[in-house]
Scaffold this motif. Structure first.
Motif, PDB file in Angstrom:
ATOM      1  N   GLU A  61       0.816  -1.225   0.000  1.00  0.00           N
ATOM      2  CA  GLU A  61       0.000   0.000   0.000  1.00  0.00           C
ATOM      3  C   GLU A  61       0.848   1.272   0.000  1.00  0.00           C
ATOM      4  OE1 GLU A  61      -2.952   0.135   3.089  1.00  0.00           O
ATOM      5  OE2 GLU A  61      -3.541  -1.938   2.761  1.00  0.00           O
ATOM      6  N   ARG A  63       2.210   2.677   2.580  1.00  0.00           N
ATOM      7  CA  ARG A  63       1.521   3.399   3.647  1.00  0.00           C
ATOM      8  C   ARG A  63       2.210   3.130   4.973  1.00  0.00           C
ATOM      9  NH1 ARG A  63      -4.623   2.032   5.434  1.00  0.00           N
ATOM     10  NH2 ARG A  63      -4.876   3.681   6.961  1.00  0.00           N
ATOM     11  N   CYS A  97       8.216   6.596   5.350  1.00  0.00           N
ATOM     12  CA  CYS A  97       7.298   6.071   4.336  1.00  0.00           C
ATOM     13  C   CYS A  97       7.873   6.237   2.933  1.00  0.00           C
ATOM     14  CB  CYS A  97       5.946   6.769   4.448  1.00  0.00           C
ATOM     15  SG  CYS A  97       4.692   6.109   3.325  1.00  0.00           S
ATOM     16  N   ASP A 128      -1.131   8.802   9.876  1.00  0.00           N
ATOM     17  CA  ASP A 128      -1.356   7.929   8.713  1.00  0.00           C
ATOM     18  C   ASP A 128      -0.775   8.623   7.484  1.00  0.00           C
ATOM     19  OD1 ASP A 128      -2.330   6.217   6.740  1.00  0.00           O
ATOM     20  OD2 ASP A 128      -4.357   6.158   7.563  1.00  0.00           O
ATOM     21  N   LYS A 130       0.531   8.152   3.365  1.00  0.00           N
ATOM     22  CA  LYS A 130       0.377   7.301   2.182  1.00  0.00           C
ATOM     23  C   LYS A 130       0.992   7.989   0.967  1.00  0.00           C
ATOM     24  CE  LYS A 130      -2.939   4.483  -0.329  1.00  0.00           C
ATOM     25  NZ  LYS A 130      -1.887   3.816  -1.003  1.00  0.00           N
ATOM     26  N   ASP A 132       0.864   8.966  -2.516  1.00  0.00           N
ATOM     27  CA  ASP A 132      -0.267   9.170  -3.422  1.00  0.00           C
ATOM     28  C   ASP A 132       0.103   8.777  -4.850  1.00  0.00           C
ATOM     29  OD1 ASP A 132      -2.900  10.108  -4.033  1.00  0.00           O
ATOM     30  OD2 ASP A 132      -2.023  11.990  -4.757  1.00  0.00           O
TER      31      ASP A 132
END
Length: 190
Positions: A61, A63, A97, A128, A130, A132
């Motif tokens: 993911e 993430r 990340c 959180d 992530k 993109d």
């Protein structure tokens, strides 16, 4: 007259996760996330914060989720975590990340952060992050948010809650976007 020696720095005892985060940790570990830490030793600037953080990363993911407990020594306004301390944890989460996602060194080009509510001292925050999208194997666009682990989370995750649909959502503390520039020639050390 001699001065007494300064007391030795003592690492605080780990703070136990509240039930809501224990359940979330188990869920993350069962769904492709692995507990992770920066590979480059103990970042001294994080060690100096009165904050304890555990990171979880999902490669598929792209993430990262971080659980952070903020102690009393990061106070800004009375009983509120200083916004810079919140940002430091967000920034470290972004860096880990991105480094894990693109597997090379990347530099922050821009961070846009919107503070939505204050974080309370001696409480947990969930960050959180992530990835993109990645453009031209060089530009990495990232989104993030952070919310408080408050009574709403405890009620939702406990069996005592009779109507979880009516529980208020967790308090969103920050949200934002970031742009990183990858240096493909240098492998990541995070």
């Amino acid at each position: 007259m001699s001065e007494a020696p300064a007391p030795a720095s003592v690492s605080p005892a780990p703070i136990q996760l509240p039930p809501a985060l224990v359940a979330k940790k188990e869920h993350l570990l069962g769904n492709g996330f692995a507990e992770t830490t920066p590979n480059v030793g103990s970042p001294n600037f994080l060690a100096s914060l009165d904050a304890q953080t555990t990171f979880f990363y999902n490669d598929e993911e792209q993430r990262l989720i971080a659980f952070t407990y903020f102690g009393r020594d990061v106070q800004g306004p009375p009983n509120i975590v200083h916004g810079g301390a919140v940002f430091t944890i967000v920034d470290m989460s972004l860096a880990i990340c991105v480094a894990r996602a693109v597997k090379c060194l990347a530099f922050t080009a821009n961070v846009s952060i919107n503070y939505r509510a204050p974080a309370r001292l001696e409480n947990w925050v969930v960050v959180d992050v992530k990835v993109d999208r990645v453009e031209k194997q060089k530009k990495i666009f990232v989104t993030f948010d952070a919310h408080a682990v408050d009574d709403a989370d405890e009620e939702k995750d406990s069996e005592k809650s009779s109507d979880a649909d009516n529980a208020k959502p967790p308090t969103k503390l920050v949200e934002g976007t970031s742009l990183f520039i990858a240096n493909l020639a240098v492998p990541s050390s995070l």
